[in-house]
Design a protein around this motif. Sequence first.
Motif, short mmCIF file in Angstrom:
data_model
loop_
_atom_site.label_atom_id
_atom_site.label_comp_id
_atom_site.label_asym_id
_atom_site.label_seq_id
_atom_site.Cartn_x
_atom_site.Cartn_y
_atom_site.Cartn_z
N LEU A 39 0.81 -1.15 0.12
CA LEU A 39 -0.10 -0.01 -0.05
C LEU A 39 0.77 1.21 -0.03
O LEU A 39 0.56 2.29 -0.51
N LYS A 40 1.90 1.27 0.67
CA LYS A 40 2.91 2.54 0.85
C LYS A 40 3.50 2.36 -0.53
O LYS A 40 3.69 3.61 -1.09
N SER A 41 3.85 1.39 -1.20
CA SER A 41 4.37 1.62 -2.51
C SER A 41 3.59 2.35 -3.55
O SER A 41 3.97 3.17 -4.38
N LYS A 42 2.46 1.70 -3.29
CA LYS A 42 1.49 2.17 -4.42
C LYS A 42 1.09 3.81 -4.12
O LYS A 42 0.98 4.71 -5.17
N ALA A 43 1.21 3.84 -3.01
CA ALA A 43 0.64 5.50 -2.63
C ALA A 43 1.96 6.31 -3.09
O ALA A 43 1.85 7.40 -3.75
N ASN A 44 3.01 5.93 -2.91
CA ASN A 44 4.26 6.59 -3.36
C ASN A 44 4.28 6.71 -4.89
O ASN A 44 4.73 7.55 -5.52
N ASP A 45 4.13 5.46 -5.38
CA ASP A 45 3.94 5.67 -7.21
C ASP A 45 2.78 6.65 -7.58
O ASP A 45 3.09 7.59 -8.36
N VAL A 46 1.62 6.70 -6.97
CA VAL A 46 0.59 7.76 -7.21
C VAL A 46 1.17 9.17 -7.10
O VAL A 46 0.86 10.01 -7.87
N ALA A 47 1.74 9.48 -5.85
CA ALA A 47 2.23 10.55 -5.68
C ALA A 47 3.47 11.29 -6.65
O ALA A 47 3.47 12.22 -7.04
N SER A 48 4.21 10.25 -7.03
CA SER A 48 5.34 10.43 -7.92
C SER A 48 4.65 10.72 -9.39
O SER A 48 4.90 11.92 -10.12
N GLN A 49 3.46 9.94 -9.80
CA GLN A 49 2.85 10.42 -10.72
C GLN A 49 2.11 11.81 -10.91
O GLN A 49 2.12 12.64 -11.81
N VAL A 50 1.55 12.12 -9.56
CA VAL A 50 1.03 13.43 -9.64
C VAL A 50 1.83 14.57 -9.83
O VAL A 50 1.84 15.52 -10.21
N GLN A 51 2.89 14.32 -9.08
CA GLN A 51 4.09 15.28 -9.11
C GLN A 51 4.72 15.53 -10.61
O GLN A 51 4.80 16.53 -11.00
#
Length: 78
Positions: free
Chosen positions: A51-63
């Motif tokens: 879950l943490k990994s997926k959240a970091n991926d989404v945050a990176s995509q948003v950035q």
Amino acid sequence: MGNKTKGVLALLGLGALAYWKYKNSSPEDQQAVKDKLNTAKDNLNKWGNDLKSKANDVASQVQNKVDEVKTKAEDSLN
């Protein structure tokens, strides 16, 4: 007594019953319980890390999208 009080008492009773049953079980049964708890703990840790990994991926995509829009806005002004 309110529903919350009855619920807490029920949970305490179930916990006491489970503890008593665990303490009076054979060493093999106790080890089986420990193994199940360790497996559940490992699965929860794995799920949390995923879950943490997926959240970091989404945050990176948003950035990345924000940076892209910012660059386009700057280019359109120039």
